[in-house]
Design a protein around this motif. Structure first.
Motif, PDB file in Angstrom:
ATOM      1  N   ALA A   6      -8.088  -8.129  -3.903  1.00 53.84           N
ATOM      2  CA  ALA A   6      -9.399  -8.533  -4.391  1.00 53.84           C
ATOM      3  C   ALA A   6      -9.417 -10.016  -4.746  1.00 53.84           C
ATOM      4  O   ALA A   6     -10.407 -10.720  -4.500  1.00 53.84           O
ATOM      5  CB  ALA A   6      -9.787  -7.685  -5.612  1.00 53.84           C
ATOM      6  N   ALA A   7      -8.307 -10.507  -5.314  1.00 52.84           N
ATOM      7  CA  ALA A   7      -8.247 -11.906  -5.742  1.00 52.84           C
ATOM      8  C   ALA A   7      -8.290 -12.872  -4.567  1.00 52.84           C
ATOM      9  O   ALA A   7      -8.821 -13.990  -4.689  1.00 52.84           O
ATOM     10  CB  ALA A   7      -6.982 -12.139  -6.564  1.00 52.84           C
ATOM     11  N   VAL A   8      -7.738 -12.473  -3.430  1.00 50.21           N
ATOM     12  CA  VAL A   8      -7.682 -13.380  -2.275  1.00 50.21           C
ATOM     13  C   VAL A   8      -8.668 -12.999  -1.179  1.00 50.21           C
ATOM     14  O   VAL A   8      -8.655 -13.580  -0.095  1.00 50.21           O
ATOM     15  CB  VAL A   8      -6.251 -13.446  -1.696  1.00 50.21           C
ATOM     16  N   GLY A   9      -9.518 -12.012  -1.448  1.00 51.82           N
ATOM     17  CA  GLY A   9     -10.529 -11.620  -0.467  1.00 51.82           C
ATOM     18  C   GLY A   9      -9.977 -10.859   0.718  1.00 51.82           C
ATOM     19  O   GLY A   9     -10.516 -10.953   1.828  1.00 51.82           O
ATOM     20  N   ALA A  10      -8.909 -10.089   0.502  1.00 46.29           N
ATOM     21  CA  ALA A  10      -8.291  -9.318   1.590  1.00 46.29           C
ATOM     22  C   ALA A  10      -8.700  -7.849   1.496  1.00 46.29           C
ATOM     23  O   ALA A  10      -9.211  -7.393   0.471  1.00 46.29           O
ATOM     24  CB  ALA A  10      -6.770  -9.442   1.520  1.00 46.29           C
ATOM     25  N   ARG A  11      -8.467  -7.113   2.572  1.00 44.62           N
ATOM     26  CA  ARG A  11      -8.693  -5.674   2.594  1.00 44.62           C
ATOM     27  C   ARG A  11      -7.354  -4.957   2.573  1.00 44.62           C
ATOM     28  O   ARG A  11      -6.362  -5.457   3.096  1.00 44.62           O
ATOM     29  CB  ARG A  11      -9.476  -5.271   3.850  1.00 44.62           C
ATOM     30  N   VAL A  12      -7.338  -3.782   1.960  1.00 43.80           N
ATOM     31  CA  VAL A  12      -6.112  -2.997   1.843  1.00 43.80           C
ATOM     32  C   VAL A  12      -6.038  -1.990   2.983  1.00 43.80           C
ATOM     33  O   VAL A  12      -6.943  -1.173   3.169  1.00 43.80           O
ATOM     34  CB  VAL A  12      -6.056  -2.256   0.493  1.00 43.80           C
ATOM     35  N   LEU A  13      -4.951  -2.057   3.745  1.00 46.13           N
ATOM     36  CA  LEU A  13      -4.658  -1.084   4.786  1.00 46.13           C
ATOM     37  C   LEU A  13      -3.597  -0.134   4.257  1.00 46.13           C
ATOM     38  O   LEU A  13      -2.499  -0.562   3.873  1.00 46.13           O
ATOM     39  CB  LEU A  13      -4.134  -1.781   6.044  1.00 46.13           C
ATOM     40  N   LEU A  14      -3.917   1.160   4.230  1.00 47.02           N
ATOM     41  CA  LEU A  14      -2.933   2.158   3.809  1.00 47.02           C
ATOM     42  C   LEU A  14      -2.165   2.631   5.038  1.00 47.02           C
ATOM     43  O   LEU A  14      -2.728   3.265   5.922  1.00 47.02           O
ATOM     44  CB  LEU A  14      -3.621   3.344   3.128  1.00 47.02           C
ATOM     45  N   ARG A  15      -0.889   2.303   5.088  1.00 44.37           N
ATOM     46  CA  ARG A  15      -0.022   2.689   6.200  1.00 44.37           C
ATOM     47  C   ARG A  15       1.085   3.583   5.663  1.00 44.37           C
ATOM     48  O   ARG A  15       1.846   3.173   4.787  1.00 44.37           O
ATOM     49  CB  ARG A  15       0.560   1.435   6.861  1.00 44.37           C
ATOM     50  N   ILE A  16       1.154   4.786   6.176  1.00 46.24           N
ATOM     51  CA  ILE A  16       2.183   5.728   5.761  1.00 46.24           C
ATOM     52  C   ILE A  16       3.367   5.565   6.708  1.00 46.24           C
ATOM     53  O   ILE A  16       3.275   5.862   7.899  1.00 46.24           O
ATOM     54  CB  ILE A  16       1.648   7.166   5.771  1.00 46.24           C
ATOM     55  N   GLU A  17       4.472   5.080   6.178  1.00 46.42           N
ATOM     56  CA  GLU A  17       5.623   4.708   7.005  1.00 46.42           C
ATOM     57  C   GLU A  17       6.563   5.897   7.137  1.00 46.42           C
ATOM     58  O   GLU A  17       7.578   6.008   6.449  1.00 46.42           O
ATOM     59  CB  GLU A  17       6.279   3.462   6.421  1.00 46.42           C
ATOM     60  N   ASP A  18       6.182   6.800   8.039  1.00 51.27           N
ATOM     61  CA  ASP A  18       6.922   8.039   8.269  1.00 51.27           C
ATOM     62  C   ASP A  18       7.737   7.970   9.559  1.00 51.27           C
ATOM     63  O   ASP A  18       7.825   8.943  10.303  1.00 51.27           O
ATOM     64  CB  ASP A  18       5.960   9.226   8.305  1.00 51.27           C
ATOM     65  N   HIS A  19       8.346   6.812   9.807  1.00 51.98           N
ATOM     66  CA  HIS A  19       9.115   6.608  11.035  1.00 51.98           C
ATOM     67  C   HIS A  19      10.356   7.496  11.092  1.00 51.98           C
ATOM     68  O   HIS A  19      10.854   7.804  12.175  1.00 51.98           O
ATOM     69  CB  HIS A  19       9.536   5.139  11.150  1.00 51.98           C
ATOM     70  N   ASP A  20      10.870   7.904   9.927  1.00 53.35           N
ATOM     71  CA  ASP A  20      12.064   8.744   9.879  1.00 53.35           C
ATOM     72  C   ASP A  20      11.634  10.209   9.884  1.00 53.35           C
ATOM     73  O   ASP A  20      11.281  10.781   8.845  1.00 53.35           O
ATOM     74  CB  ASP A  20      12.871   8.429   8.617  1.00 53.35           C
ATOM     75  N   ALA A  21      11.673  10.828  11.053  1.00 49.40           N
ATOM     76  CA  ALA A  21      11.198  12.211  11.181  1.00 49.40           C
ATOM     77  C   ALA A  21      12.072  13.204  10.429  1.00 49.40           C
ATOM     78  O   ALA A  21      11.632  14.319  10.132  1.00 49.40           O
ATOM     79  CB  ALA A  21      11.143  12.600  12.658  1.00 49.40           C
ATOM     80  N   ILE A  22      13.296  12.828  10.091  1.00 49.22           N
ATOM     81  CA  ILE A  22      14.183  13.733   9.368  1.00 49.22           C
ATOM     82  C   ILE A  22      13.732  13.883   7.920  1.00 49.22           C
ATOM     83  O   ILE A  22      13.731  14.974   7.343  1.00 49.22           O
ATOM     84  CB  ILE A  22      15.638  13.233   9.434  1.00 49.22           C
ATOM     85  N   ARG A  23      13.310  12.780   7.303  1.00 48.87           N
ATOM     86  CA  ARG A  23      12.937  12.818   5.892  1.00 48.87           C
ATOM     87  C   ARG A  23      11.438  12.970   5.656  1.00 48.87           C
ATOM     88  O   ARG A  23      11.024  13.375   4.568  1.00 48.87           O
ATOM     89  CB  ARG A  23      13.439  11.550   5.203  1.00 48.87           C
TER      90      ARG A  23
END
Length: 251
Positions: A6-23
């Protein structure tokens, strides 16, 4: 994150980092989204996941691009290999390549590494100011593990590039990974790296960072105990410490 955006005028992207299929587990995914909603943190974009089909294609294409330039090689070194080398030489492995000289052996894997080269990268951190670090401080960067999963250090660079991420806010436990990620981004065609902002972590009284595997209390447990969203946010803020403000790299 939301406050800085908000302070820098950016947007928040929610990325779920589920690259490890085991965990990775669908239940973890659902709990994360539920906790964020309860806290009042609503992303502007997403969620997107590293397990999405388009992400898998992007990682494969990026790896092939690096391979075509002669930068990707197979490696059979394990953690035990690095430990044995360290014990034999009295110091941890540092610099390019790996202890097993796998780049010279024309291996197919099981690990894939990318040769980022020597030297260092510098950047202006949003909180820490001027920073620098060795690109290959612990050897050439793994981009695929022995189970066939793309690694965190590789996925986030490809994702940031293809998703147009220009501000990365994360904990200082990942500060050491920044030089390699900046170099990798450049090799993949990123003209200017993202701005990085590394914040302090919420830690236990003994100094270790919080961990579910250690039984530390999480948002879910605090909710069940009757805590309010504002109380949880205030407690986390107090544990991190006083605000450090935004440095010159955050604008």
């Amino acid at each position: 994150m939301w406050g800085v955006a908000a302070a820098v005028g950016a947007r928040v992207l929610l990325r779920i980092e589920d690259h490890d299929a085991i965990r990775a587990r669908p239940a973890f995914d659902a709990a994360l989204l539920e906790d964020l909603a309860w806290l009042g943190f609503v992303p502007d974009l997403g969620p997107v996941r590293q397990s999405d089909p388009d992400a898998a294609s992007a990682y494969a294409e990026a790896a092939e691009r690096l391979r075509a330039e002669g930068l990707v090689y197979g490696c059979e070194c394990t953690r035990a290999t690095f430990t044995a080398w360290s014990e034999a030489h009295g110091a941890a492995w540092r610099g390019v390549r790996c202890p097993g000289s796998c780049r010279d052996r024309d291996l197919d894997g099981p690990v894939l590494r990318v040769a980022l080269g020597a030297g260092s990268e510098t950047w202006m951190d949003g909180l820490l100011g001027p920073c620098a670090g060795d690109v290959s401080a612990a050897g050439d960067l793994p981009i695929r593990d022995r189970h066939g999963h793309w690694t965190y250090g590789f996925c986030v660079v490809v994702d940031d590039l293809r998703q147009g991420v220009s501000l990365v806010i994360r904990g200082r436990d990942l500060l050491h990974a920044t030089p390699a990620q900046i170099r990798l981004g450049r090799l993949l065609g990123r003209a200017e790296p993202a701005t990085f902002l590394h914040h302090r972590l919420v830690r236990r009284p003994d100094g270790w960072k919080l961990s579910k595997s250690s039984g530390d209390t999480g948002v879910r447990e605090l909710r069940a105990a009757g805590a309010s969203p504002s109380a949880v946010i205030a407690a986390a803020t107090a544990l991190v410490g006083p605000s450090e403000g935004l440095g010159p790299g955050a604008g």
